[in-house]
Design a protein around this motif. Structure first.
Motif, PDB file in Angstrom:
ATOM      1  N   LYS A 106     -73.568  40.488 -25.389  1.00 19.41           N
ATOM      2  CA  LYS A 106     -74.527  39.969 -24.404  1.00 19.41           C
ATOM      3  C   LYS A 106     -75.160  41.120 -23.619  1.00 19.41           C
ATOM      4  CE  LYS A 106     -76.568  37.320 -21.284  1.00 19.41           C
ATOM      5  NZ  LYS A 106     -77.749  36.527 -21.574  1.00 19.41           N
ATOM      6  N   ALA A 109     -77.496  42.902 -25.875  1.00 18.39           N
ATOM      7  CA  ALA A 109     -78.697  42.112 -26.192  1.00 18.39           C
ATOM      8  C   ALA A 109     -79.710  42.140 -25.058  1.00 18.39           C
ATOM      9  CB  ALA A 109     -78.305  40.667 -26.505  1.00 18.39           C
ATOM     10  N   THR A 110     -79.220  42.300 -23.831  1.00 15.20           N
ATOM     11  CA  THR A 110     -80.145  42.274 -22.691  1.00 15.20           C
ATOM     12  C   THR A 110     -80.460  43.687 -22.205  1.00 15.20           C
ATOM     13  OG1 THR A 110     -78.181  41.678 -21.442  1.00 15.20           O
ATOM     14  CG2 THR A 110     -79.769  39.946 -21.811  1.00 15.20           C
ATOM     15  N   VAL A 149     -64.735  33.296 -22.613  1.00 18.83           N
ATOM     16  CA  VAL A 149     -66.151  33.627 -22.472  1.00 18.83           C
ATOM     17  C   VAL A 149     -66.719  33.038 -21.177  1.00 18.83           C
ATOM     18  CG1 VAL A 149     -68.434  33.083 -23.432  1.00 18.83           C
ATOM     19  CG2 VAL A 149     -66.665  34.045 -24.892  1.00 18.83           C
ATOM     20  N   SER A 154     -68.176  35.408 -18.356  1.00 14.74           N
ATOM     21  CA  SER A 154     -69.596  35.227 -18.020  1.00 14.74           C
ATOM     22  C   SER A 154     -69.778  34.990 -16.531  1.00 14.74           C
ATOM     23  CB  SER A 154     -70.186  34.036 -18.763  1.00 14.74           C
ATOM     24  OG  SER A 154     -70.007  34.162 -20.136  1.00 14.74           O
ATOM     25  N   GLU A 168     -73.062  34.423 -14.254  1.00 14.63           N
ATOM     26  CA  GLU A 168     -73.695  33.202 -14.747  1.00 14.63           C
ATOM     27  C   GLU A 168     -73.162  31.975 -13.990  1.00 14.63           C
ATOM     28  OE1 GLU A 168     -73.299  32.931 -19.006  1.00 14.63           O
ATOM     29  OE2 GLU A 168     -74.515  34.717 -19.327  1.00 14.63           O
ATOM     30  N   ALA A 169     -74.028  30.958 -13.902  1.00 13.52           N
ATOM     31  CA  ALA A 169     -73.653  29.731 -13.190  1.00 13.52           C
ATOM     32  C   ALA A 169     -72.761  28.877 -14.087  1.00 13.52           C
ATOM     33  CB  ALA A 169     -74.905  28.966 -12.793  1.00 13.52           C
ATOM     34  N   ARG A 216     -70.054  22.878 -17.230  1.00 17.19           N
ATOM     35  CA  ARG A 216     -69.759  23.781 -18.349  1.00 17.19           C
ATOM     36  C   ARG A 216     -68.267  23.843 -18.625  1.00 17.19           C
ATOM     37  NH1 ARG A 216     -74.016  28.890 -18.134  1.00 17.19           N
ATOM     38  NH2 ARG A 216     -75.803  27.511 -18.287  1.00 17.19           N
ATOM     39  N   LEU A 271     -78.835  35.667 -27.340  1.00 16.22           N
ATOM     40  CA  LEU A 271     -78.231  36.144 -26.088  1.00 16.22           C
ATOM     41  C   LEU A 271     -79.246  36.814 -25.167  1.00 16.22           C
ATOM     42  CD1 LEU A 271     -74.715  37.513 -27.131  1.00 16.22           C
ATOM     43  CD2 LEU A 271     -75.329  35.301 -26.164  1.00 16.22           C
ATOM     44  N   ALA A 272     -80.336  37.344 -25.761  1.00 13.13           N
ATOM     45  CA  ALA A 272     -81.364  37.959 -24.933  1.00 13.13           C
ATOM     46  C   ALA A 272     -82.113  36.899 -24.124  1.00 13.13           C
ATOM     47  CB  ALA A 272     -82.334  38.743 -25.801  1.00 13.13           C
ATOM     48  N   ALA A 278     -80.705  33.485 -23.459  1.00 15.74           N
ATOM     49  CA  ALA A 278     -79.892  32.412 -22.860  1.00 15.74           C
ATOM     50  C   ALA A 278     -78.581  32.970 -22.304  1.00 15.74           C
ATOM     51  CB  ALA A 278     -79.590  31.344 -23.910  1.00 15.74           C
ATOM     52  N   ASP A 279     -77.984  32.226 -21.370  1.00 20.07           N
ATOM     53  CA  ASP A 279     -76.669  32.595 -20.844  1.00 20.07           C
ATOM     54  C   ASP A 279     -75.660  32.640 -21.987  1.00 20.07           C
ATOM     55  OD1 ASP A 279     -77.578  32.624 -18.258  1.00 20.07           O
ATOM     56  OD2 ASP A 279     -76.354  30.939 -17.556  1.00 20.07           O
ATOM     57  N   LEU A 280     -74.728  33.590 -21.897  1.00 22.62           N
ATOM     58  CA  LEU A 280     -73.642  33.644 -22.884  1.00 22.62           C
ATOM     59  C   LEU A 280     -72.783  32.380 -22.794  1.00 22.62           C
ATOM     60  CD1 LEU A 280     -71.804  35.114 -24.928  1.00 22.62           C
ATOM     61  CD2 LEU A 280     -70.763  36.306 -23.008  1.00 22.62           C
ATOM     62  N   SER A 281     -72.495  31.955 -21.543  1.00 23.23           N
ATOM     63  CA  SER A 281     -71.621  30.784 -21.355  1.00 23.23           C
ATOM     64  C   SER A 281     -72.327  29.479 -21.718  1.00 23.23           C
ATOM     65  CB  SER A 281     -71.109  30.723 -19.915  1.00 23.23           C
ATOM     66  OG  SER A 281     -72.194  30.651 -19.018  1.00 23.23           O
ATOM     67  N   TYR A 282     -73.647  29.543 -21.951  1.00 26.23           N
ATOM     68  CA  TYR A 282     -74.381  28.363 -22.420  1.00 26.23           C
ATOM     69  C   TYR A 282     -74.409  28.348 -23.951  1.00 26.23           C
ATOM     70  CZ  TYR A 282     -78.352  25.239 -23.297  1.00 26.23           C
ATOM     71  OH  TYR A 282     -79.138  24.226 -23.749  1.00 26.23           O
ATOM     72  N   SER A 339     -78.386  24.205 -17.236  1.00 28.39           N
ATOM     73  CA  SER A 339     -79.538  25.092 -17.416  1.00 28.39           C
ATOM     74  C   SER A 339     -79.170  26.229 -18.367  1.00 28.39           C
ATOM     75  CB  SER A 339     -79.950  25.651 -16.058  1.00 28.39           C
ATOM     76  OG  SER A 339     -80.965  26.586 -16.237  1.00 28.39           O
ATOM     77  N   HIS A 340     -80.093  26.543 -19.311  1.00 35.55           N
ATOM     78  CA  HIS A 340     -79.738  27.537 -20.337  1.00 35.55           C
ATOM     79  C   HIS A 340     -79.695  28.953 -19.797  1.00 35.55           C
ATOM     80  CE1 HIS A 340     -84.056  28.162 -20.392  1.00 35.55           C
ATOM     81  NE2 HIS A 340     -83.842  29.273 -21.058  1.00 35.55           N
ATOM     82  N   ARG A 341     -80.246  29.149 -18.615  1.00 42.85           N
ATOM     83  CA  ARG A 341     -80.288  30.512 -18.085  1.00 42.85           C
ATOM     84  C   ARG A 341     -80.119  30.510 -16.568  1.00 42.85           C
ATOM     85  NH1 ARG A 341     -84.269  35.114 -20.399  1.00 42.85           N
ATOM     86  NH2 ARG A 341     -82.954  36.838 -19.782  1.00 42.85           N
ATOM     87  N   THR A 342     -79.167  31.301 -16.103  1.00 45.54           N
ATOM     88  CA  THR A 342     -78.968  31.419 -14.659  1.00 45.54           C
ATOM     89  C   THR A 342     -80.063  32.319 -14.101  1.00 45.54           C
ATOM     90  OG1 THR A 342     -76.584  31.320 -15.068  1.00 45.54           O
ATOM     91  CG2 THR A 342     -77.282  32.042 -12.882  1.00 45.54           C
TER      92      THR A 342
END
Lengths: 126, 139
Positions: free
Chosen positions: A26, A29-30, A94, A98, A104-105, A110, B74-75, B77-81, B127-130
Motif C-alpha cells: 500500500k 502503491a501510493t 490488515v 491500516s 484509515e477510517a 469494517r 491500492l493507489a 482505495a483504502d487497504l482496509s477497504y 467509504s472506499h477511501r478515507t
C-alpha cells in the motif's frame, strides 16, 4: 514445542508477515511515506532522507514470499481445517495496521465485515 | 452503519474483480502444479516436480499480473477497504474445486459462504477511501 503449537506459531507468524506485506505494498502503491498517518510519516521521511527511497514494493513482495514459506511449513503441522480459518485472521491484521499506520477510517462496520469473513471461513473449513 | 458510497470509481471495482479472478487462477494452478507430487517427496523432488509442468509458470505469470493490478487498486482505495474483498476468492475456489471434484456443498459450508458474502457486503457499504484530512496526513 508440540507439532500443533509449532503449527499455530507458524500460522500466527505467517498472518503477521502477510499483513505487513499488504501494508508495504500500500505504501509503495501510493508513492511512499505520504500515505502514512502523520505521526509515522515524519519518522519514516527522516529514515528515507538518509539514503535512496525505501524499496517498499520489493520489501512487500519479499514479505509475501516469506509468508508463503511460513504458511507452507504450518500446513505440515496443522490440518487445513484449522490453518485456513486462522490464515484469514490476516483480515484483522490488515484492518489494525491500516487504522494505526495509515490512519484509515476502520470503524465498526469494517470490523463487523471482517468478523463475518473470519467466521465464514471457519464454517467453510468445517 | 456508514452510509453507502455510490461513487466508487469503476477502476477500483474492475481492479477488485480482476484481483479475485487472478487470485482464483493462482490458487488453482498452484494446486495443480503440486497435485501429482507425493506427500513424502523430498524438498528437491517437490520443487523439480512443480517446475516440470506448465501450471507453476501460469501461477507465476498470474502472480506478476496480480501484483501490478493490486498496486493500481491500492493507489485508489483504502487497504482496509480493498483487501477484505479478496475473501471472495475463497468462494470462487470452493465453487471450482467442488465442481471439479464433485464435492457436495454441506449446510455448514453454505453458511460460511453466506457469512463471507455478508461480511464483504458490509465492507462495501463503507467509504472506499478515507479523506486525507481525516487521516491527518495534511499536518
Amino acid at each position: 514445542m508440540s507439532g500443533s503449537s509449532t503449527g499455530l506459531a507458524l500460522v500466527v507468524a505467517a498472518v503477521a508477515v502477510e499483513s505487513l506485506a499488504q501494508l508495504l505494498l500500500k505504501v509503495g502503491a501510493t508513492g511512499g511515506a505520504a500515505c502514512l498517518a502523520s505521526k509515522y510519516r515524519a519518522r519514516v521521511a527522516r529514515i528515507a532522507s538518509l539514503g535512496r527511497p525505501a524499496p517498499w514494493i520489493t520489501l512487500g513482495v519479499g514479505a509475501y514470499c516469506l509468508e508463503v514459506f511460513l504458511y507452507t511449513l504450518a500446513l505440515h503441522h496443522l490440518d487445513v481445517s484449522v490453518a485456513f480459518p486462522l490464515g484469514s485472521l490476516c483480515f484483522v491484521g490488515v484492518a489494525l495496521l491500516s487504522r494505526v499506520f495509515l490512519g484509515e477510517a476502520v470503524g465498526r462496520t469494517r470490523f463487523a465485515g471482517v468478523a463475518l469473513i473470519i467466521l465464514g471461513s471457519a464454517f467453510l473449513a468445517w | 452503519m456508514a452510509s453507502p458510497n455510490p461513487r466508487i470509481p469503476r477502476t477500483v471495482i474492475a481492479g477488485i474483480a480482476l484481483a479475485v479472478l487472478l487470485d482464483t487462477v493462482i490458487q488453482i494452478t498452484w494446486k495443480l502444479a503440486v497435485a501429482g507430487i507425493p506427500d513424502d517427496a523430498s524438498l528437491g523432488a517437490t520443487v523439480s516436480g512443480a517446475l516440470s509442468g506448465p501450471y507453476f509458470y501460469v501461477a507465476m505469470l498470474a502472480f506478476g499480473a496480480q501484483l501490478i493490478n493490486w498496486m493500481r487498486v491500492l493507489a485508489r482505495a483504502d487497504l482496509s477497504y480493498a483487501q477484505p474483498f479478496t475473501a471472495l476468492s475463497y468462494l470462487t475456489v470452493l465453487t471450482l474445486s467442488s465442481h471439479t471434484l464433485h464435492e457436495h456443498l454441506s449446510p455448514a459450508r453454505l453458511c460460511g459462504v453466506g457469512m463471507i458474502l455478508a461480511g464483504v457486503f458490509l465492507i462495501s457499504r463503507t467509504s472506499h477511501r478515507t479523506p486525507d484530512v481525516q487521516r491527518g496526513t495534511r499536518a
